[in-house]
Design a protein around this motif. Structure first.
Motif, PDB file in Angstrom:
ATOM      1  N   VAL A  11      18.920  55.823 -60.363  1.00  0.00           N
ATOM      2  CA  VAL A  11      18.705  56.980 -59.499  1.00  0.00           C
ATOM      3  C   VAL A  11      17.492  57.759 -59.991  1.00  0.00           C
ATOM      4  N   GLY A  12      16.606  58.083 -59.064  1.00  0.00           N
ATOM      5  CA  GLY A  12      15.488  58.965 -59.401  1.00  0.00           C
ATOM      6  C   GLY A  12      15.941  60.390 -59.177  1.00  0.00           C
ATOM      7  N   GLY A  13      16.148  61.152 -60.263  1.00  0.00           N
ATOM      8  CA  GLY A  13      16.688  62.511 -60.153  1.00  0.00           C
ATOM      9  C   GLY A  13      18.101  62.549 -60.703  1.00  0.00           C
ATOM     10  N   GLY A  14      18.848  63.585 -60.332  1.00  0.00           N
ATOM     11  CA  GLY A  14      20.213  63.730 -60.838  1.00  0.00           C
ATOM     12  C   GLY A  14      21.211  62.995 -59.966  1.00  0.00           C
ATOM     13  N   PRO A  15      22.466  62.910 -60.415  1.00  0.00           N
ATOM     14  CA  PRO A  15      23.467  62.159 -59.673  1.00  0.00           C
ATOM     15  C   PRO A  15      23.893  62.825 -58.362  1.00  0.00           C
ATOM     16  N   MET A  16      23.670  64.132 -58.215  1.00  0.00           N
ATOM     17  CA  MET A  16      24.112  64.805 -56.995  1.00  0.00           C
ATOM     18  C   MET A  16      23.079  64.722 -55.876  1.00  0.00           C
ATOM     19  N   MET A  17      21.805  64.849 -56.208  1.00  0.00           N
ATOM     20  CA  MET A  17      20.786  64.890 -55.160  1.00  0.00           C
ATOM     21  C   MET A  17      19.715  63.816 -55.296  1.00  0.00           C
ATOM     22  N   GLY A  18      19.767  63.016 -56.368  1.00  0.00           N
ATOM     23  CA  GLY A  18      18.729  62.019 -56.598  1.00  0.00           C
ATOM     24  C   GLY A  18      18.784  60.881 -55.588  1.00  0.00           C
ATOM     25  N   ALA A  70      21.029  41.855 -62.002  1.00  0.00           N
ATOM     26  CA  ALA A  70      21.669  41.849 -60.675  1.00  0.00           C
ATOM     27  C   ALA A  70      20.918  42.785 -59.740  1.00  0.00           C
ATOM     28  N   LEU A  71      21.205  42.669 -58.479  1.00  0.00           N
ATOM     29  CA  LEU A  71      20.583  43.565 -57.507  1.00  0.00           C
ATOM     30  C   LEU A  71      21.068  44.989 -57.715  1.00  0.00           C
ATOM     31  N   LEU A  72      20.174  45.940 -57.463  1.00  0.00           N
ATOM     32  CA  LEU A  72      20.561  47.334 -57.607  1.00  0.00           C
ATOM     33  C   LEU A  72      21.275  47.810 -56.353  1.00  0.00           C
ATOM     34  N   THR A  73      22.270  48.666 -56.558  1.00  0.00           N
ATOM     35  CA  THR A  73      22.987  49.252 -55.430  1.00  0.00           C
ATOM     36  C   THR A  73      22.136  50.364 -54.812  1.00  0.00           C
ATOM     37  N   MET A  74      22.093  50.389 -53.481  1.00  0.00           N
ATOM     38  CA  MET A  74      21.394  51.469 -52.798  1.00  0.00           C
ATOM     39  C   MET A  74      22.425  52.297 -52.035  1.00  0.00           C
ATOM     40  N   SER A  75      22.339  53.593 -52.152  1.00  0.00           N
ATOM     41  CA  SER A  75      23.187  54.449 -51.331  1.00  0.00           C
ATOM     42  C   SER A  75      22.626  55.852 -51.387  1.00  0.00           C
ATOM     43  N   GLY A  76      22.994  56.650 -50.394  1.00  0.00           N
ATOM     44  CA  GLY A  76      22.521  58.024 -50.374  1.00  0.00           C
ATOM     45  C   GLY A  76      23.238  58.862 -51.413  1.00  0.00           C
ATOM     46  N   SER A  77      22.659  60.005 -51.760  1.00  0.00           N
ATOM     47  CA  SER A  77      23.316  60.897 -52.712  1.00  0.00           C
ATOM     48  C   SER A  77      24.523  61.558 -52.044  1.00  0.00           C
ATOM     49  N   PRO A  78      25.482  62.087 -52.740  1.00  0.00           N
ATOM     50  CA  PRO A  78      25.605  62.086 -54.201  1.00  0.00           C
ATOM     51  C   PRO A  78      26.081  60.736 -54.747  1.00  0.00           C
ATOM     52  N   HIS A  79      25.773  60.524 -56.027  1.00  0.00           N
ATOM     53  CA  HIS A  79      26.117  59.246 -56.650  1.00  0.00           C
ATOM     54  C   HIS A  79      27.345  59.364 -57.544  1.00  0.00           C
ATOM     55  N   VAL A  80      27.905  60.553 -57.658  1.00  0.00           N
ATOM     56  CA  VAL A  80      29.156  60.731 -58.406  1.00  0.00           C
ATOM     57  C   VAL A  80      30.179  61.389 -57.480  1.00  0.00           C
ATOM     58  N   HIS A  81      31.438  61.135 -57.772  1.00  0.00           N
ATOM     59  CA  HIS A  81      32.494  61.648 -56.905  1.00  0.00           C
ATOM     60  C   HIS A  81      33.652  62.170 -57.725  1.00  0.00           C
ATOM     61  N   ASP A  82      34.243  63.217 -57.201  1.00  0.00           N
ATOM     62  CA  ASP A  82      35.456  63.761 -57.752  1.00  0.00           C
ATOM     63  C   ASP A  82      36.480  62.629 -57.707  1.00  0.00           C
ATOM     64  N   ASN A  83      37.323  62.506 -58.737  1.00  0.00           N
ATOM     65  CA  ASN A  83      38.242  61.361 -58.679  1.00  0.00           C
ATOM     66  C   ASN A  83      39.552  61.706 -57.984  1.00  0.00           C
TER      67      ASN A  83
END
Lengths: 444, 335
Positions: free
Chosen positions: A328-335, B2-15
């Protein structure tokens, strides 16, 4: 009670694992890829062509328009070519590719560590210098800083707010800069105050960075009009509107700019860049970038030349890990998830996040159970579930009347959704479409 | 690599997850279940198990064979509906009636609307009201509580009226509140659960404990339960001040009948209640007013189920009209 903004917000795990890693200067890369446009606004125009010799700090792309910015060469060497190159958002855009040789700076740049305290330039000269040196907002939005300094007629700046919040989990580039260059940041702040003609500046820092708060508070005693404010940790406090609310209690009206509240907000990184531009005559050709994440072998903070490929930073932080799933380029929330590790560092790059495979996958999407958590965490008082639904149904007028354009894309809604619904994906789609509709209306 | 995963932000989630929310509510209901088993014995446990098992089974069968989709019974929502439905019936309800009620809850009130998240009305309450109208005698024959050790676990229950029933009937024959209170369990017994009534509604104490757990786990917010109970308290309090001979005191109204169960666990059902804090408060007030209107002047002694179902119907309108406070929408500025 520590100050913070009132409505909404979340508290993701902070994971500031690189907080104690001192800033290391990375060696000048062999080849750099400088995106011609690295700011928000009108595209810049390349001034060099294939085969040209350039020196470090030389102007290589020129601002073209009122809201635009200069770009300087971060290395000395020969232009390999001017061609489209993949950037961090995954698109191919114009770039100047330079093969680096021995580092020689253009004349007039003070490249020493000596701190210059006396501010000799006038208000107008400061703004001109900031513009010449290509300084843009380093918090991520990359809005040209000199434009922010020009207050529109009829408006008055009361406060300068310096953003040292760094509310994104993992990122520590601003944190390290505050700990290692506190005096430079405060001189930069004083310069910005002079340019704006304000007598008060507030530095907002979340209280998970006690060392930075202590250092800056101590040094701020010898600076006139600058106060340091610890803030309760809450995401997205680093958002301009949220920070103004937290520090002054004022709300930027919907669709308006922060100056409506008498505030101008600049990032600590920007204050440092302003110091270097004004006091040292140094263009913005390097910045601090955090390389971190649960898959990073050595979480680090690097002072790195603009244009260095991301892969090079990863190499210096211990290499590409076996279990790498997402970068991710940037932080985990907005990157942004990177499509290619060859994409270069730009002025707005604050971090590179290496995520292991097991963290990279999205959860299975379940039906919305109308729990209203997205509504309660939205810092803009919107209804993300509704915006996502109307965007999905292509109801653009409804999306506009439900104020989709107010969304700051902080991602708190998607973060908190127990059904794992990609709310922000749909809201972004809605913003895009509604934005187009609003612009076409303006043309008529 | 391996191939990188692509997805929109956010990349972390409340569990957090739907499962955690549903099972969280189930956990919150466990104290009340224990109190019921303590006072009503084995029938309470039996009827609860029947309701949970039938709701889960019916959802599974509909998803598997009718809709031909992957069953989602593991999310806990069907089990929760079963538990809440059981809490809303007398513990000596015939088993087959319980199964019919479960069928109405899941098949009619939930799956026919499109399943989890799509239902307009609270499924457990739809099931309960269906049973109340279809089997009025069985649904109002309340077993008299017999603490576990005294009555015997498997003893046949003796039935008697609830306090609200005594009140409604007595006032109808011209008796005063004071005379009728003598025939009811005192408020302390209401609080602990030693009273006749639906299986899960009898113990205010156990229901409040569970409610605190839900608030702490942030599964519910205070808006609906507090405005609901406060409205009932103020409205019945006002009537009581006007004429204590025919209107009983407000503390009784809070502790008697299904108010606590309704306010904490049924009205707060996420799917069928409003989304914004203001909307939730209006909804809570609406539930409260309707409950009191039915209790004091309606044909039924108890009005919680009807009140919540009626407000469920207003939820889409409330969502439309009551928006959260928008950031940057200032008083003197039009949005």
């Amino acid at each position: 009670m520590l100050k913070t903004f009132k409505s909404g917000g979340v508290h993701p795990p902070e994971n500031k694992i690189s907080a104690d890693a001192a800033i290391q200067s990375l060696p000048v890369p062999k080849r750099v890829y400088i995106m011609v446009t690295q700011h928000l606004g009108a595209p810049s125009v390349a001034l060099v062509k294939k085969g040209d010799d350039v020196k470090t700090g030389q102007l290589i792309a020129k601002s073209a328009g009122f809201i635009s910015a200069n770009v300087h060469s971060p290395v000395t060497g020969k232009v390999f070519k001017v061609d489209d190159f993949i950037d961090q958002s995954g698109y191919r855009k114009p770039a100047i590719i330079i093969d680096a040789e021995e580092d020689t700076w253009v004349d007039g740049v003070d490249n020493s560590d000596e701190i210059i305290r006396d501010i000799t330039l006038t208000k107008e000269q400061i703004i001109q210098r900031i513009s010449d040196m290509g300084v843009v907002g380093l918090g991520g939005a990359t809005f040209p800083t000199h434009v922010k300094m020009m207050i529109p007629d009829g408006k008055k700046a009361e406060f300068l707010i310096i953003n040292g919040v760094e509310c994104e989990p993992y990122l520590t580039s601003d944190h390290r800069l505050m700990v290692e260059k506190p005096e430079e940041i405060l001189i930069g702040t004083t310069i910005l105050m002079k340019a704006l003609g304000v007598s008060k500046a507030m530095v907002g820092i979340e209280n998970n960075k006690p060392d930075a708060i202590e250092k800056l508070s101590h040094i701020a005693k010898s600076f006139k009009g600058i106060t340091v404010h610890p803030l309760k940790v809450k995401y997205p406090q680093g958002g301009e509107k949220q920070l103004i609310k937290a520090l002054t209690g004022r709300e930027v009206p919907s669709g308006k700019l922060p100056i409506e509240t008498g505030c101008v907000v600049d990032n600590v990184g920007t204050a440092f860049a302003v110091y270097e531009a004004v006091q040292k005559n140094k263009p913005l050709i390097e910045r601090v970038v955090t390389v971190t994440g649960m898959a990073a072998a050595k979480p680090s903070n690097f002072m790195v030349r603009i244009g260095a490929p991301v892969s090079e930073l990863i190499e210096k932080a211990g290499g590409i890990p076996e279990n790498l799933g997402k970068v991710v380029g940037g932080g985990p929330m907005m990157g942004k998830a990177l499509m290619s590790l060859e994409a270069p560092i730009v002025k707005g790059s604050s971090g590179i996040l290496l995520m292991p495979v097991e963290e990279s996958r999205r959860v299975v999407i379940k039906p919305c159970i109308r729990c209203a958590r997205c509504v309660s965490v939205c810092p803009m008082g919107l209804e993300p579930y509704l915006l996502a639904q109307v965007a999905k149904n292509e109801m653009w007028e409804r999306a506009e009347s439900e104020r989709v354009m107010d969304c700051i894309e902080c991602g708190s809604c998607h973060y908190t959704c127990p059904s794992g619904r990609p709310l922000l994906d749909y809201i972004r789609l809605g913003k895009n479409k509604v934005g187009q509709i609003i612009r076409s209306r303006g043309k008529k | 690599m391996a191939l990188l995963t692509m997805s929109g932000s956010p990349h972390v989630h409340d569990n957090d997850s739907v499962e955690k929310i549903m099972w969280g509510v189930v956990i919150a209901l466990v104290p009340a279940l224990f109190v019921s088993i303590w006072y009503f014995g084995f029938p309470a446990l039996k009827i609860t198990l029947v309701a949970v098992a039938s709701c889960v089974a019916i959802e599974y069968l509909i998803q598997k064979f009718l809709l031909k989709q992957e069953p989602t019974i593991k999310d806990g929502s069907a089990a929760l509906t079963g538990l809440l439905l059981a809490f809303n019936v007398p513990s000596n309800l015939p088993v087959w009636e319980m199964i019919v009620g479960s069928f109405v809850s899941i098949a009619v009130a939930k799956m026919a609307f499109g399943g989890l998240g799509k239902n307009v009305f609270n499924p457990a309450l739809v099931g309960r009201v269906f049973l109340l109208i279809s089997f009025p005698v069985d649904m109002t024959s309340w077993p008299v509580p017999q603490p576990l050790m005294q009555g015997g676990f498997f003893a046949d229950a003796i039935t008697g009226p609830t306090s609200l029933g005594i009140l409604k009937e007595g006032l109808g024959t011209g008796q005063t509140v004071n005379e009728l209170v003598m025939k009811m369990p005192d408020l302390m017994r209401d609080f602990l659960g030693n009273q006749g009534g639906s299986l899960g509604e009898v113990s205010a104490f156990a229901l409040i404990i569970g409610g605190i757990y839900l608030l702490m786990k942030k599964i519910i917010t205070w808006h609906i339960p507090v405005t609901y109970m406060l409205t009932v308290f103020l409205f019945t309090g006002l009537m009581w001040l006007i004429n204590p001979d025919i209107y009983i005191n407000p503390v009784f109204h809070i502790l008697a009948g299904g108010l606590l169960l309704g306010a904490i666990y049924m009205a707060t059902d996420m799917v069928s209640s409003p989304m914004s804090p203001n909307g939730m408060m209006l909804y809570g007030v609406g539930c409260g007013v309707l409950t009191v209107l039915i209790r004091l002047w309606g044909a039924y002694p108890e009005g919680v189920s009807f009140a919540i179902l009626i407000m469920n119907a207003f939820t889409p309108l409330i969502n439309r009209g009551f928006k959260p406070k928008r950031f940057g929408e200032l008083k003197n500025q039009k949005g």
